[in-house]
Design a protein around this motif. Structure first.
Motif, PDB file in Angstrom:
ATOM      1  N   ASN A   1      14.090  12.602  -2.436  1.00 53.91           N
ATOM      2  CA  ASN A   1      13.765  11.880  -1.196  1.00 53.91           C
ATOM      3  C   ASN A   1      12.689  10.819  -1.428  1.00 53.91           C
ATOM      4  O   ASN A   1      12.771   9.701  -0.892  1.00 53.91           O
ATOM      5  N   VAL A   2      11.679  11.194  -2.223  1.00 54.09           N
ATOM      6  CA  VAL A   2      10.616  10.220  -2.512  1.00 54.09           C
ATOM      7  C   VAL A   2      11.172   9.042  -3.301  1.00 54.09           C
ATOM      8  O   VAL A   2      10.813   7.885  -3.066  1.00 54.09           O
ATOM      9  N   SER A   3      12.069   9.324  -4.232  1.00 45.85           N
ATOM     10  CA  SER A   3      12.688   8.257  -5.018  1.00 45.85           C
ATOM     11  C   SER A   3      13.498   7.322  -4.128  1.00 45.85           C
ATOM     12  O   SER A   3      13.430   6.090  -4.259  1.00 45.85           O
ATOM     13  N   MET A   4      14.253   7.899  -3.199  1.00 47.71           N
ATOM     14  CA  MET A   4      15.021   7.079  -2.249  1.00 47.71           C
ATOM     15  C   MET A   4      14.084   6.249  -1.378  1.00 47.71           C
ATOM     16  O   MET A   4      14.344   5.059  -1.125  1.00 47.71           O
ATOM     17  N   MET A   5      12.993   6.884  -0.916  1.00 52.55           N
ATOM     18  CA  MET A   5      12.020   6.156  -0.099  1.00 52.55           C
ATOM     19  C   MET A   5      11.399   5.010  -0.894  1.00 52.55           C
ATOM     20  O   MET A   5      11.212   3.908  -0.379  1.00 52.55           O
TER      21      MET A   5
ATOM     22  N   ILE B   1       0.840  -1.206   0.000  1.00 50.74           N
ATOM     23  CA  ILE B   1       0.000   0.000   0.000  1.00 50.74           C
ATOM     24  C   ILE B   1       0.875   1.257   0.000  1.00 50.74           C
ATOM     25  O   ILE B   1       0.652   2.198  -0.784  1.00 50.74           O
ATOM     26  N   ILE B   2       1.903   1.261   0.885  1.00 48.72           N
ATOM     27  CA  ILE B   2       2.810   2.410   0.955  1.00 48.72           C
ATOM     28  C   ILE B   2       3.565   2.573  -0.363  1.00 48.72           C
ATOM     29  O   ILE B   2       3.780   3.700  -0.833  1.00 48.72           O
ATOM     30  N   GLN B   3       3.950   1.428  -0.954  1.00 43.84           N
ATOM     31  CA  GLN B   3       4.657   1.475  -2.232  1.00 43.84           C
ATOM     32  C   GLN B   3       3.780   2.123  -3.302  1.00 43.84           C
ATOM     33  O   GLN B   3       4.242   2.951  -4.094  1.00 43.84           O
ATOM     34  N   GLY B   4       2.501   1.753  -3.309  1.00 44.27           N
ATOM     35  CA  GLY B   4       1.564   2.356  -4.255  1.00 44.27           C
ATOM     36  C   GLY B   4       1.399   3.841  -4.012  1.00 44.27           C
ATOM     37  O   GLY B   4       1.347   4.648  -4.968  1.00 44.27           O
ATOM     38  N   GLN B   5       1.358   4.205  -2.713  1.00 42.32           N
ATOM     39  CA  GLN B   5       1.221   5.627  -2.386  1.00 42.32           C
ATOM     40  C   GLN B   5       2.464   6.413  -2.810  1.00 42.32           C
ATOM     41  O   GLN B   5       2.354   7.543  -3.289  1.00 42.32           O
ATOM     42  N   SER B   6       3.632   5.830  -2.626  1.00 39.19           N
ATOM     43  CA  SER B   6       4.867   6.521  -3.023  1.00 39.19           C
ATOM     44  C   SER B   6       4.916   6.699  -4.542  1.00 39.19           C
ATOM     45  O   SER B   6       5.404   7.724  -5.039  1.00 39.19           O
ATOM     46  N   GLU B   7       4.413   5.710  -5.274  1.00 38.46           N
ATOM     47  CA  GLU B   7       4.359   5.832  -6.733  1.00 38.46           C
ATOM     48  C   GLU B   7       3.422   6.975  -7.134  1.00 38.46           C
ATOM     49  O   GLU B   7       3.704   7.726  -8.092  1.00 38.46           O
ATOM     50  N   GLU B   8       2.308   7.115  -6.399  1.00 39.33           N
ATOM     51  CA  GLU B   8       1.379   8.215  -6.677  1.00 39.33           C
ATOM     52  C   GLU B   8       2.024   9.561  -6.368  1.00 39.33           C
ATOM     53  O   GLU B   8       1.822  10.545  -7.085  1.00 39.33           O
TER      54      GLU B   8
END
Length: 271
Positions: A226-230, A145-152
């Motif tokens: 930062n988002v890319s690293m996360m 779920i978090i991975q999907g949110q980070s992609e968004e």
């Protein structure tokens, strides 16, 4: 010398054939004719003691029904747990008597208790492993779920870049418009002074918008980094979580296999 008498003379040799402590007694149809006590199975039995004394035991049953009888007894009576086996002795079809062996179950009890403890420990371990596995599965779901949110978020950042590009274009066009207005005001002379003020303000606003867009882009660059690293970190955690869950499932399978083996050992230890 008949077969029963021969057995009575070989009790010391027969006793050595048992890996456990064993007590041997030979009966004819009426009484005890020979005995050899064991190390712990050493309560006294008198030679000549009548068969009536042993009524209800495997010895009397073997004599009455002329077949092998076996039973396991706890330590309640003699302080030692044992397995009693009575074997009828025949010669040329005639029943002569019974050979009774009382074998200590001390090691067998140790095996049973140890196997039971292992089985119980494995059950507890299996339950804990299943709970951990379920937690890992839930964690993997949350990570997805978090991975999907980070992609968004990454997509939102990309859309924000598009908006910033539009702002920068507007700023450039506004500055160009201000410059054209200033040229036109200069051409008109005194009559164009009002246009010159407006043109100056338009250029200032254009410069401000451009600087603002650059500042926002600088911050957006940091956010994107930062988002890319996360996002990469989440991917690593997700992969590790999958491996962890798979490892727990393997452990659970091994535990189930050992538990089954323990149950089989317990079953085979029964008389």
């Amino acid at each position: 010398m008949n077969k029963l008498e021969q057995l009575a003379g070989l009790l010391d040799i027969i006793q050595l054939a048992f890996p456990e402590d064993v007590r041997l007694t030979v009966f004819n149809k009426e009484k005890v004719i020979a005995e050899l006590p064991g190390g712990t199975l050493d309560w006294p039995t008198k030679i000549g003691e009548p068969m009536a004394t042993f009524k209800g035991t495997v010895t009397s049953k073997a004599l009455e029904e002329q077949q092998v009888f076996r039973e396991e007894r706890g330590p309640e009576r003699f302080g030692v747990a044992y397995i009693s086996t009575a074997v009828p002795v025949f010669e040329e079809g005639e029943l002569l008597g019974v050979l009774t062996a009382l074998v200590s179950t001390h090691r067998l009890e140790m095996l049973r208790n140890g196997t039971s403890k292992i089985s119980n420990a494995l059950e507890t371990m299996a339950i804990s492993t299943q709970e951990i596995s379920q937690t890992s599965t839930d964690l993997a779901t949350q990570i997805q779920i978090i991975q999907g949110q980070s992609e968004e978020i990454i997509k939102d950042v990309e859309r924000s870049y598009a908006i910033l590009n539009s702002v920068q274009e507007i700023a450039e066009n506004s500055k160009l418009l201000g410059l054209n207005a200033a040229i036109e005001a200069a051409r008109l002379g005194e009559q164009g002074r009002g246009f010159e003020v407006i043109a100056s303000e338009i250029r200032k606003m254009a410069d401000y918008c451009k600087q603002f867009a650059q500042d926002v882009q600088f911050q957006m660059d940091k956010i994107q980094k930062n988002v890319s690293m996360m996002h990469h970190s989440i991917e690593h955690v997700a992969a590790f979580s999958e491996e962890h869950t798979a490892g727990l499932q393997k452990i659970n399978t091994v535990c189930e296999g050992i538990h089954v083996t323990s149950e089989e050992l317990l079953a085979s230890a029964k008389v």
